[in-house]
Motif scaffolding. Structure first.
Motif, PDB file in Angstrom:
ATOM      1  N   ASP A  10       0.706   2.587  -3.706  1.00 23.81           N
ATOM      2  CA  ASP A  10       0.124   2.325  -2.500  1.00 23.81           C
ATOM      3  C   ASP A  10       0.624   3.634  -1.504  1.00 23.81           C
ATOM      4  O   ASP A  10      -0.125   3.793  -0.659  1.00 23.81           O
ATOM      5  N   LEU A  11       1.714   4.256  -1.726  1.00 18.89           N
ATOM      6  CA  LEU A  11       1.730   5.619  -0.962  1.00 18.89           C
ATOM      7  C   LEU A  11       0.699   6.732  -1.253  1.00 18.89           C
ATOM      8  O   LEU A  11       0.190   7.377  -0.303  1.00 18.89           O
ATOM      9  N   PHE A  12       0.282   6.766  -2.443  1.00 16.53           N
ATOM     10  CA  PHE A  12      -0.824   7.757  -2.918  1.00 16.53           C
ATOM     11  C   PHE A  12      -2.264   7.401  -2.031  1.00 16.53           C
ATOM     12  O   PHE A  12      -2.764   7.986  -1.337  1.00 16.53           O
ATOM     13  N   TYR A  13      -2.544   5.941  -1.735  1.00 19.89           N
ATOM     14  CA  TYR A  13      -3.559   5.323  -1.169  1.00 19.89           C
ATOM     15  C   TYR A  13      -3.315   5.657   0.470  1.00 19.89           C
ATOM     16  O   TYR A  13      -4.424   6.247   1.133  1.00 19.89           O
ATOM     17  N   ILE A  14      -2.233   5.530   0.824  1.00 18.37           N
ATOM     18  CA  ILE A  14      -1.788   5.621   2.332  1.00 18.37           C
ATOM     19  C   ILE A  14      -1.911   7.294   2.665  1.00 18.37           C
ATOM     20  O   ILE A  14      -2.365   7.334   3.784  1.00 18.37           O
ATOM     21  N   GLY A  67       2.470   0.434   6.721  1.00 19.23           N
ATOM     22  CA  GLY A  67       2.850   0.691   5.414  1.00 19.23           C
ATOM     23  C   GLY A  67       3.482   1.688   5.052  1.00 19.23           C
ATOM     24  O   GLY A  67       4.248   1.852   3.944  1.00 19.23           O
ATOM     25  N   PHE A  68       3.586   3.116   5.744  1.00 18.77           N
ATOM     26  CA  PHE A  68       4.116   4.159   5.110  1.00 18.77           C
ATOM     27  C   PHE A  68       5.554   4.163   5.344  1.00 18.77           C
ATOM     28  O   PHE A  68       6.321   4.285   4.218  1.00 18.77           O
ATOM     29  N   PRO A  69       6.183   3.774   6.406  1.00 22.97           N
ATOM     30  CA  PRO A  69       7.747   3.493   6.310  1.00 22.97           C
ATOM     31  C   PRO A  69       8.106   2.574   5.591  1.00 22.97           C
ATOM     32  O   PRO A  69       9.009   2.567   4.857  1.00 22.97           O
ATOM     33  N   ALA A  70       7.203   1.299   5.583  1.00 23.95           N
ATOM     34  CA  ALA A  70       7.675   0.078   4.774  1.00 23.95           C
ATOM     35  C   ALA A  70       7.776   0.454   3.326  1.00 23.95           C
ATOM     36  O   ALA A  70       8.887   0.294   2.470  1.00 23.95           O
ATOM     37  N   ILE A  89      -5.551   2.552  10.463  1.00 25.26           N
ATOM     38  CA  ILE A  89      -4.393   2.832  11.016  1.00 25.26           C
ATOM     39  C   ILE A  89      -2.999   1.968  11.234  1.00 25.26           C
ATOM     40  O   ILE A  89      -2.045   2.512  10.948  1.00 25.26           O
ATOM     41  N   THR A  90      -3.442   0.667  11.071  1.00 25.54           N
ATOM     42  CA  THR A  90      -2.395  -0.067  10.966  1.00 25.54           C
ATOM     43  C   THR A  90      -1.588  -0.004   9.885  1.00 25.54           C
ATOM     44  O   THR A  90      -0.257  -0.123   9.591  1.00 25.54           O
TER      45      THR A  90
END
Length: 376
Positions: free
Chosen positions: A77-81, A45-48, A39-40
């Motif tokens: 990173d976005l795919f994983y998020i 991570g998504f907005p960053a 969740i963190t």
């Protein structure tokens, strides 16, 4: 997740393999720890990474090949998020996968490929900076946008082809509690050992050797350079050092334990003894999605200015919004409002100037930034 080569969140009572034997492991602590991590990473991570993608675009627009590698790193990173909501749901439901078998395979592959695609692009960033600093003219053909795009495509194709290997195996099984567990094999199977050795040697050990050699070469070249400003030297060193730190902190513990399991895990007792440490190291790989955007701070001098301009624009927008709400709460035609602030009539013009100043900060360049590689 795959108990040997790769593994996503693993928290339940698991089947050891496709046979009738069972290997029951207590995952209670991870049903608390894993959601906190995921969740963190999702919230931060998504907005960053969305912001990082924007700055990567500015670098590409400025004809900086480094932006290509950074954008690809961010996309991975976005795919994983995007797969994290599925994993959070999975662990909160005590390791019960409620979606299709294919979705389990896809989410597991997104986690797995994020590790090795990130490793590959972190390595590319270090090599690119090494060539820029130590050999600015000899290898210019490798430091173009076209070359960076070609290398990026090759990395994606290599990893996607490897992921097909996992689509050939069943990854959803039913444990003794009738939970559908996803990517869970204890102890690891023979086919997993082979792919684990490949991942450790080709996906991790080889890139880390290149990365460390590049960092050593950069430090040597920066010390010898007398025509480069100290601020630019510091900037380059911070970029490569942060790349090394992210690489080691996020990926070294996982791959050490991955190798240990591949070499010696042959029984359920061994799987139980190493389970907690192995899964904690797996959680550390997720922090890569939060740490990667830090690299954008060291790409060019204009990155800080671009960020300051964006923050200024957001601040001006929020100020305008607050002022608008205040005027709605206290209309100017009300006696008290007109007596208290005669100057408020100037607010719209003043706020417009503030907004313009935020977008056109003194000394701020246009979009993009100068590549760090052009060193004297």
């Amino acid at each position: 997740m795959i108990g040997g080569g790769f593994s996503g969140p693993k928290m339940g009572n698991l089947t050891a393999d496709n046979s009738s034997s069972n290997c029951t492991i207590d995952h209670t602590i991870h049903q608390t720890l894993a959601p906190v991590f995921y969740i963190t990473v999702l919230v931060v991570g998504f907005p960053a990474n969305c912001l990082s993608l924007y700055f990567g675009y500015l670098q590409i627009k400025a004809r900086n090949e480094l932006g290509v590698y950074l954008c690809n790193l961010t996309v991975a990173d976005l795919f994983y998020i995007c797969s994290l909501p599925f994993w959070v749901q999975y662990v909160l439901q005590h390791d019960h996968w409620v979606h299709s078998d294919l979705s389990c395979q896809v989410c597991g592959i997104l986690l797995y490929e994020n590790i090795y695609i990130s490793v590959a692009f972190l390595c590319c960033i270090s090599i690119d900076r090494y060539l820029a600093v130590a050999h600015p003219f000899r290898f210019h053909q490798f430091r173009t946008l076209k070359a960076a795009v070609g290398i990026s495509v090759a990395i994606w194709v290599k990893e996607l082809l490897t992921s097909i290997f996992f689509l050939m195996h069943q990854e959803v099984m039913v444990d003794k509690d009738l939970h559908r567990v996803c990517f869970e094999h204890y102890p690891i199977q023979a086919w997993q050992r082979r792919i684990n050795y490949y991942r450790f040697l080709v996906g991790f050990l080889f890139p880390i050797c290149l990365l460390l050699l590049s960092y050593q070469g950069i430090l040597r070249a920066v010390r010898r350079s007398h025509g480069t400003q100290k601020s630019r030297k510091d900037q380059i060193q911070r970029l490569v050092l942060s790349t090394v730190v992210i690489f080691l902190a996020c990926f070294l513990p996982y791959h050490v334990l991955l190798l240990v399991r591949s070499l010696w895990e042959a029984s359920c007792d061994f799987a139980k003894s190493i389970f907690n440490a192995y899964h904690f190291s797996l959680l550390l790989t997720s922090l890569n999605c939060v740490a990667d955007p830090v690299l954008y701070c060291f790409v060019s001098e204009t990155t800080h200015r671009d960020l300051a301009r964006l923050c200024g624009a957001c601040l001006a927008f929020l100020t305008c919004s607050r002022a608008s709400r205040a005027r709605e709460a206290y209309p100017l035609d009300a006696p008290e409002a007109s007596e208290k602030s005669g100057a408020q009539a100037e607010d719209p013009e003043l706020l417009a100037k503030l907004h313009l100043a935020a977008l056109q900060a003194p000394g701020a360049p246009g979009v993009g930034g100068s590549p760090m590689g052009g060193l004297a």
